[in-house]
Motif scaffolding. Structure first.
Motif, PDB file in Angstrom:
ATOM      1  N   ASN A 573       0.814  -1.225   0.000  1.00  0.00           N
ATOM      2  CA  ASN A 573       0.000   0.000   0.000  1.00  0.00           C
ATOM      3  C   ASN A 573       0.845   1.271   0.000  1.00  0.00           C
ATOM      4  N   ARG A 574       2.137   1.138  -0.297  1.00  0.00           N
ATOM      5  CA  ARG A 574       3.000   2.327  -0.339  1.00  0.00           C
ATOM      6  C   ARG A 574       2.993   2.999  -1.709  1.00  0.00           C
ATOM      7  N   VAL A 575       2.526   2.278  -2.731  1.00  0.00           N
ATOM      8  CA  VAL A 575       2.430   2.831  -4.082  1.00  0.00           C
ATOM      9  C   VAL A 575       0.978   2.732  -4.542  1.00  0.00           C
ATOM     10  N   LEU A 576       0.442   3.845  -5.021  1.00  0.00           N
ATOM     11  CA  LEU A 576      -0.915   3.894  -5.555  1.00  0.00           C
ATOM     12  C   LEU A 576      -0.824   4.009  -7.074  1.00  0.00           C
ATOM     13  N   VAL A 577      -1.482   3.090  -7.779  1.00  0.00           N
ATOM     14  CA  VAL A 577      -1.522   3.123  -9.239  1.00  0.00           C
ATOM     15  C   VAL A 577      -2.915   3.585  -9.653  1.00  0.00           C
ATOM     16  N   THR A 578      -2.981   4.621 -10.483  1.00  0.00           N
ATOM     17  CA  THR A 578      -4.275   5.172 -10.878  1.00  0.00           C
ATOM     18  C   THR A 578      -4.447   5.122 -12.388  1.00  0.00           C
ATOM     19  N   LEU A 579      -5.676   4.901 -12.813  1.00  0.00           N
ATOM     20  CA  LEU A 579      -6.077   5.046 -14.210  1.00  0.00           C
ATOM     21  C   LEU A 579      -7.105   6.162 -14.261  1.00  0.00           C
ATOM     22  N   SER A 580      -6.837   7.187 -15.049  1.00  0.00           N
ATOM     23  CA  SER A 580      -7.774   8.301 -15.165  1.00  0.00           C
ATOM     24  C   SER A 580      -8.716   8.067 -16.334  1.00  0.00           C
ATOM     25  N   GLU A 581      -9.787   8.845 -16.376  1.00  0.00           N
ATOM     26  CA  GLU A 581     -10.746   8.721 -17.474  1.00  0.00           C
ATOM     27  C   GLU A 581     -10.133   9.121 -18.810  1.00  0.00           C
ATOM     28  N   THR A 582      -9.013   9.825 -18.762  1.00  0.00           N
ATOM     29  CA  THR A 582      -8.313  10.195 -19.993  1.00  0.00           C
ATOM     30  C   THR A 582      -7.378   9.091 -20.473  1.00  0.00           C
ATOM     31  N   GLY A 583      -7.316   7.965 -19.733  1.00  0.00           N
ATOM     32  CA  GLY A 583      -6.503   6.834 -20.158  1.00  0.00           C
ATOM     33  C   GLY A 583      -5.063   6.883 -19.696  1.00  0.00           C
ATOM     34  N   HIS A 584      -4.756   7.705 -18.688  1.00  0.00           N
ATOM     35  CA  HIS A 584      -3.388   7.804 -18.195  1.00  0.00           C
ATOM     36  C   HIS A 584      -3.194   6.906 -16.973  1.00  0.00           C
ATOM     37  N   LEU A 585      -2.160   6.061 -17.037  1.00  0.00           N
ATOM     38  CA  LEU A 585      -1.745   5.252 -15.896  1.00  0.00           C
ATOM     39  C   LEU A 585      -0.614   5.982 -15.179  1.00  0.00           C
ATOM     40  N   TRP A 587       1.826   6.119 -11.386  1.00  0.00           N
ATOM     41  CA  TRP A 587       2.290   5.451 -10.172  1.00  0.00           C
ATOM     42  C   TRP A 587       2.695   6.517  -9.163  1.00  0.00           C
ATOM     43  N   TRP A 588       2.123   6.454  -7.958  1.00  0.00           N
ATOM     44  CA  TRP A 588       2.327   7.497  -6.959  1.00  0.00           C
ATOM     45  C   TRP A 588       2.944   6.922  -5.689  1.00  0.00           C
ATOM     46  N   ASP A 589       3.950   7.602  -5.172  1.00  0.00           N
ATOM     47  CA  ASP A 589       4.473   7.303  -3.844  1.00  0.00           C
ATOM     48  C   ASP A 589       3.503   7.918  -2.836  1.00  0.00           C
ATOM     49  N   THR A 590       2.860   7.086  -2.025  1.00  0.00           N
ATOM     50  CA  THR A 590       1.818   7.604  -1.139  1.00  0.00           C
ATOM     51  C   THR A 590       2.379   8.444   0.003  1.00  0.00           C
ATOM     52  N   THR A 591       3.668   8.317   0.286  1.00  0.00           N
ATOM     53  CA  THR A 591       4.266   9.127   1.349  1.00  0.00           C
ATOM     54  C   THR A 591       4.539  10.549   0.873  1.00  0.00           C
TER      55      THR A 591
END
Length: 678
Positions: A573-585, A587-591
Motif C-alpha cells: 500500500n506504499r504505491v498507488l496506481v491510478t487510471l484516469s478517465e483520460t486513459g493515463h496510468l 504510479w504514486w508514492d503515497t508518502t
C-alpha cells in the motif's frame, strides 16, 4: 527492523523482525541471559481496543497455563503495557508443514515418534483445562529432540469460555473436526481428531480430507471417511480411532499414548534430511547473531545440493531474518489467532449440499487470441455479480433472478445450495469471508443498508443481518471490503457535498471516515479505504486507515482534468496506481505524493466505446477494461498496449487471487480465462 523500532521490550533486547500480520508483529529478541525469545507485539491501534486487550490478556493466561517438553513455553509478558507483548521460547526449527514439503512423508518410526510427542503435548494442554482448536502441521515445529506445539492464540477453556469472537470459523479446514466444521461445541476430543489428521499428513504428505476447495474439504471432514491409502498399518491402528466422526468414540490422549506404546530413546530421532533441515534453520539464525560467520550447511535429499546461508552486510540489531519457512511457521502460527469475525452472529450447522455438475453449452465458443479459456459454467440466468473465495477455488455468482450459487473452479462442480432470493435494490457482488465458508452480500431496502451472511454449504443465513441507516440519498451503493469485515458508502442529497460513511461489521458499529468525498474502494488487504474529492478542478485522493479511523498522510492529487477510473495499491500500500478517465496510468508514492515513474497512456479502440469498468490483475501486470459495447481487453501496464484480441459480449467480470479472470454476459454462461502470456 525499522529505525523507529524500540531497542528493547521489557527485559528483552530486540534483534530482528520475524514477520508481521494484520494484528501485530513477531520480533526476535534475547534476554539478559542471552536466551533467544520470540516476542509477539500488538499493533499500536489495537492496543487501545479494550476488547482486544482483554482477549490478549486471556491468551497470555492460557499460554502460561500450558507447560511441558513439547510446547514453546512463555517466559515473559505484559498485557497491560502501553503496547501489549508476549515472549516465548524461540524454537529454531522448521514447521512440520515445511518438513513435509521439503523432505516428503516421514517413515513409520518417525511418524510414531511424532505421534507420541504430539499426544503428550495434548495431554499437557488438556490438563490445563484448555482446547487448542488449531492443531495442524504449521503449528508444529520440529527440533532435534522432538516436536513443539505452538500458537495458543485461539485456545478456549474446555468448559466453553471463548477467547475469540463468536461467528468466526476457528481452525484449519483440512485438520479440523466434524463438530468444529459444523460450528458445534469444541471439546478436547476435537483436538484428538485434528491430531489424527496431522499424523496422517506426516505419513502421507497430505490431510486425509483434502478436497479441491476449502468447502469441499469441509464437506469431506463432515461426511466422508478419511483417505488412509499409503498409511502404514502401525500408524493406521493409531489414527483410525482418532478420526471417528463422533467425539465420544475418540480416545483420550492417555489412551492414545497407551496404544502408541514405548518409543525408544534416540539422540537423532528424525531421518537425516530432517536433521539437516533443522541445522539449516539454526545456521540462518546464527547468521543473524554473528554476521559474516561461515554458515555453510549441506542438505541432502530434497532440495538437493548444498545451501549456503549468505551473511547480510548490515548492522546486527537492524537485521531481517531470512524469509525462510521457519519464519513463516512461527509468524503464521502466532498471527492466525488474531483474526476476528463479526460478533453477534452464531455459527450454523452446515450440512454438505448436493454436488451436481452444471449444464454446459452445447456450442463451442470461438477462441480468443491472447486469452486462454479455462472453462465454462452454465447458470440459471444472466450473472450480475461474481466473487471468488480467498484461495480462488470457489466462484460464487449472483444472478439476475436474485439468487446466488457457487461452483468449484477446478472441476465446475456445484457447491452447496442455491441462496436467496434477495429483495431490495443496490445488491452488491458476493464477498467471501476469510475462511471461504461464508459469503456476505449488501443490499439497500427502504433507506437501510442490510448486510447478510450466508453459509455456502447449507444455503442458510448465518446470524442476524447488520442494518445501517443510510437514508434515501445514496450516491454510491454501499460496498463491502475484502473478507466482508467492513462497509463504506457515499451518501447525501445532490444539492449538498457528498459524505463518506463507513462501518466495522465485526464490531457492528460505525467508524470514523472522511467528512466529504466519494468512496472509490478498498485496498486488496482491506486496510485502506480510498476516497476522492474534487477541489478547485483537481481530483484529490485520500487514503483512510480503516482500523484506526484516521487519514493516512497527504492526498494524492491528479493532474488537472483527470478523474479516477480505477486504482490499485502495490508494495504494501506504499504505491498507488491510478487510471484516469483520460486513459493515463500513473504510479504514486503515497508518502511523498510524487509520481515514481513516467506515466503510460493506454491504447483504446474507438469502435469499442468508452470504458465502463476497469480492474487491475492481482499482480498488477495487467489492466482489464470493459467498454460500453461489452468488450474486455487486457492491457499491459508496462506499455499501455493491448495483449491480444478482446473478449466480446461481457457485462460483469472479477479476478481470482491467482489472476484467473471470470466473465459473464447477457446469456447464462460464466467463462473462466487465463490472461495472455507476457
Amino acid at each position: 527492523m525499522r529505525t523507529t523500532d524500540p531497542r528493547r521490550i521489557g527485559p528483552y533486547r530486540l534483534l530482528a523482525e520475524l514477520g508481521q500480520g494484520g494484528m501485530g508483529r513477531v520480533l526476535l529478541g534475547s534476554g539478559p541471559d542471552g536466551r533467544l525469545v520470540a516476542v509477539k507485539v500488538v499493533h499500536e491501534q489495537f492496543a487501545h481496543d479494550e476488547e482486544f486487550r482483554a482477549r490478549f490478556r486471556r491468551e497470555v493466561e492460557a499460554c502460561r497455563a500450558v507447560s511441558g517438553a513439547y510446547t514453546a513455553a512463555v517466559v515473559g509478558a505484559d498485557p497491560d503495557a502501553e503496547v501489549p507483548w508476549l515472549a516465548s521460547v524461540f524454537v529454531a526449527g522448521p514447521s512440520l508443514a515445511e518438513t513435509i514439503a521439503t523432505v516428503g512423508a516421514l517413515p513409520e518410526a518417525a511418524v510414531l515418534r511424532l505421534a507420541a510427542g504430539l499426544t503428550t503435548s495434548l495431554a499437557h494442554i488438556h490438563g490445563a483445562g484448555l482446547v487448542h482448536r488449531d492443531f495442524k502441521p504449521a503449528n508444529v515445529l520440529i527440533t532435534d529432540d522432538g516436536p513443539r506445539v505452538i500458537d495458543f492464540g485461539i485456545v478456549r477453556d474446555s468448559v466453553g469460555d471463548e477467547l475469540t469472537r463468536t461467528g468466526w470459523l476457528v481452525g484449519s479446514p483440512a485438520f479440523m473436526s466434524p463438530e468444529q466444521a459444523d460450528g458445534g461445541p469444541v471439546t478436547p476430543a476435537s483436538d484428538v481428531f485434528s491430531l489424527g489428521a496431522v499424523v496422517v499428513a506426516a505419513a502421507t504428505g497430505t490431510s486425509p480430507f483434502t478436497g479441491t476447495s476449502t468447502l469441499r474439504t469441509l464437506s469431506n471432514v463432515v461426511g466422508l471417511d478419511p483417505d488412509l491409502d499409503g498409511v502404514p498399518a502401525a500408524v493406521r491402528r493409531i489414527v483410525l480411532p482418532c478420526l471417528a466422526k463422533q467425539p465420544g468414540e475418540r480416545p483420550t490422549p492417555a489412551e492414545l499414548l497407551d496404544a502408541i506404546g514405548q518409543i525408544a530413546p534416540s539422540g537423532r530421532p528424525w531421518p537425516e534430511p530432517v536433521h539437516e533441515l533443522i541445522a539449516r534453520r539454526q545456521a540462518e539464525v546464527a547468521d543473524v547473531l554473528e554476521p559474516g560467520r561461515d554458515a555453510t550447511v549441506v542438505v541432502s535429499g530434497r532440495p538437493a545440493g548444498s545451501t549456503r546461508v549468505e551473511p547480510r552486510a548490515v548492522e546486527r540489531a537492524r537485521r531481517w531474518l531470512p524469509p525462510v519457512a521457519l519464519v513463516v511457521a512461527v509468524v503464521a502460527a502466532v498471527l492466525v489467532g488474531w483474526m476476528l469475525w463479526p460478533s453477534g452472529t452464531t455459527p450454523s450447522t452446515a450440512e454438505p449440499g448436493p454436488t451436481t455438475t452444471p449444464a454446459t453449452s452445447t456450442s463451442t465458443p470461438a477462441p480468443v487470441p491472447g486469452f486462454e479459456r479455462l472453462g465454462e459454467i452454465a447458470g440459471t440466468s444472466p450473472a450480475e455479480g461474481l466473487g471468488f473465495s480467498p484461495d480462488g477455488s470457489v466462484l460464487s455468482v449472483r444472478f439476475e433472478d436474485d439468487t446466488m450459487q457457487s461452483w468449484t473452479v477446478a472441476d465446475g462442480q456445484q457447491v452447496g445450495q442455491i441462496i436467496g432470493s434477495f429483495t431490495g435494490g443496490g445488491l452488491g457482488p458476493p464477498v467471501f469471508d476469510a475462511d471461504g465458508r461464508t459469503v456476505s452480500v449488501v443490499r439497500t431496502e427502504e433507506g437501510d443498508a442490510v448486510v447478510e451472511q450466508w453459509d455456502v454449504l447449507s444455503g442458510q443465513r448465518r446470524g442476524t443481518p447488520f442494518v445501517a441507516r443510510v437514508g434515501e440519498d445514496v450516491r454510491v451503493d454501499p460496498m463491502l471490503g475484502p473478507g466482508g469485515r467492513t462497509m463504506a458508502a457515499t451518501l447525501g442529497p445532490y444539492s449538498e457535498d457528498a459524505t463518506v460513511h463507513a462501518w466495522d461489521l465485526a464490531g457492528r458499529r460505525a467508524i470514523a471516515a472522511p467528512a466529504t468525498g466519494y468512496v472509490e474502494g478498498f485496498s486488496r488487504d482491506g486496510r485502506v479505504l480510498l476516497v476522492s474529492e474534487s477541489i478547485e478542478h483537481l481530483h484529490h485522493l485520500t487514503r483512510w486507515d480503516v482500523a484506526a479511523g484516521r487519514r493516512l498522510g497527504d492526498p494524492v492529487i491528479l493532474p488537472e482534468h483527470e478523474f479516477l477510473r480505477a486504482f490499485t495499491f502495490e508494495a504494501g500500500n506504499r504505491v498507488l496506481v491510478t487510471l484516469s478517465e483520460t486513459g493515463h496510468l500513473r504510479w504514486w508514492d503515497t508518502t511523498s505524493g510524487n509520481q515514481t515513474r513516467q506515466p503510460v497512456t493506454i491504447a483504446t479502440d474507438a469502435d469499442s466505446g468508452d470504458i465502463d469498468l476497469a480492474a487491475f490483475s492481482p499482480d498488477g501486470t495487467y489492466l482489464v477494461t470493459l467498454t460500453e459495447t461489452g468488450a474486455v481487453t487486457a492491457i499491459d501496464v508496462a506499455t499501455g498496449e493491448p495483449a491480444g484480441a478482446p473478449i466480446q459480449d461481457v457485462t460483469v467480470l472479477a479476478f481470482a487471487p491467482d489472476g484467473t479472470l471470470a466473465t459473464a454476459g447477457t446469456d447464462d454462461r460464466i467463462s473462466l480465462w487465463r490472461l495472455p502470456a507476457r
